[in-house]
Design an enzyme around this catalytic site. Sequence first.
Site, PDB file in Angstrom:
ATOM      1  N   HIS A 111      -6.990  -4.738  10.443  1.00 53.30           N
ATOM      2  CA  HIS A 111      -6.777  -4.482   9.010  1.00 53.30           C
ATOM      3  C   HIS A 111      -5.544  -5.231   8.489  1.00 53.30           C
ATOM      4  CE1 HIS A 111      -4.138  -0.575   9.510  1.00 53.30           C
ATOM      5  NE2 HIS A 111      -3.404  -1.653   9.573  1.00 53.30           N
ATOM      6  N   GLU A 114      -9.406  -1.807   5.567  1.00 53.33           N
ATOM      7  CA  GLU A 114      -9.912  -1.424   6.875  1.00 53.33           C
ATOM      8  C   GLU A 114     -11.219  -2.150   7.200  1.00 53.33           C
ATOM      9  OE1 GLU A 114      -7.816   0.101   8.646  1.00 53.33           O
ATOM     10  OE2 GLU A 114      -7.714   2.245   8.250  1.00 53.33           O
ATOM     11  N   ASN A 153      -6.800  -2.959  14.680  1.00 59.08           N
ATOM     12  CA  ASN A 153      -8.232  -3.042  14.323  1.00 59.08           C
ATOM     13  C   ASN A 153      -8.523  -4.198  13.360  1.00 59.08           C
ATOM     14  OD1 ASN A 153      -7.319  -2.178  11.838  1.00 59.08           O
ATOM     15  ND2 ASN A 153      -8.427  -0.235  11.822  1.00 59.08           N
ATOM     16  N   ASP A 202       0.824  -1.206   0.000  1.00 55.62           N
ATOM     17  CA  ASP A 202       0.000   0.000   0.000  1.00 55.62           C
ATOM     18  C   ASP A 202       0.859   1.257   0.000  1.00 55.62           C
ATOM     19  OD1 ASP A 202       0.988  -0.422   2.565  1.00 55.62           O
ATOM     20  OD2 ASP A 202      -0.962  -0.880   3.434  1.00 55.62           O
TER      21      ASP A 202
HETATM   22  P1  PGA Z   1       2.423  -1.718  12.799  1.00 53.92           P
HETATM   23  O1  PGA Z   1       1.451  -1.778  11.554  1.00 53.92           O
HETATM   24  O2  PGA Z   1       3.446  -2.760  12.622  1.00 53.92           O
HETATM   25  O3  PGA Z   1       2.989  -0.332  12.754  1.00 53.92           O
HETATM   26  O4  PGA Z   1       1.588  -1.941  14.023  1.00 53.92           O
HETATM   27  C1  PGA Z   1       0.982  -3.020  11.124  1.00 53.92           C
HETATM   28  C2  PGA Z   1      -0.157  -2.807  10.180  1.00 53.92           C
HETATM   29  O5  PGA Z   1      -0.897  -1.825  10.328  1.00 53.92           O
HETATM   30  O6  PGA Z   1      -0.319  -3.638   9.279  1.00 53.92           O
END
Ligand code: PGA
Length: 267
Positions: free
Chosen positions: A153, A158, A151, A82
């Site tokens: 995702h 999302e 969350n 992304d």
């Molecule tokens: P993070 O992000 O390692 O910064 O927690 C992981 C993600 O959002 O896929």
Amino acid sequence: MLRPRSAGGATGGALVTVRTFDTAVEAAAALAGEVACRIREHPALVLGLPTGRTPVAFYRALVRSIRREGIPVSGLTTFNLDEFLGISAEQPGSYRSYMEHHLFGPIGLQPGQVNFLEGTTPDPRCECERYERAIAACGGLDVQVLGIGANGHIGFNEPGEWLALRTHRVTLRPETRRANAGSFGGRVDAVPHEALSMGLGTILQARKIVLLAAGREKARAVSLMVRGPLTTAVPASFLQLHSDVDVLLDRAAAALLADRGAERDRG
Ligand code: PGA
């Protein structure tokens, strides 16, 4: 050699294999060892890659392995999951510059080997279609490395009422923008509201999926991903549909699986 312990909770014969390590650094090192091994065995590997805080230790260990073992990477092709919309590749907050810093620069990947969604595209729909075609033209993703949001995702897919199958434009949730503030000088208001992301269908077409998660704040999402019902409220739950998923966790991220059979692997 690390021996996987199964903690499958999926339906339809699918199986998510969970491996838990004492620390996040150990989990990241194990993943890096496996990816390095695959690159050595398949020099023309097509590798899907994530960004975020968790993969930093993975990239550090991967760079070390590649350098130490002299693994050639000139045949490697990468696709990142992304990118923020409206952010150019050169801007410090872009995922492209994250990747240049943590992986591409240190192992000397050439621009022609790395694929990225273009955050400043004038035509996001067209850009998403281009990305899908580029993945297909490479014969699909051999290995997709993932993180997971607190969350639930995956990439920037999302939680919501529906999920897009293919690479698409997405509006970021407030918690996701907060989680990314660190890349924008700690200013949440500087984090873009939109991004482009591979879709869950694109990700699920990878031949192999490996997911790295660390920290107590990921425990709930991890538990729902492995054992919860398939629901768009937890996009990661759809990984249960894939037949070859390895989930590498530290103890904190595995905390809510522990009483249900996930086991610690001391290596
Ligand atoms: P993070 O992000 O390692 O910064 O927690 C992981 C993600 O959002 O896929």
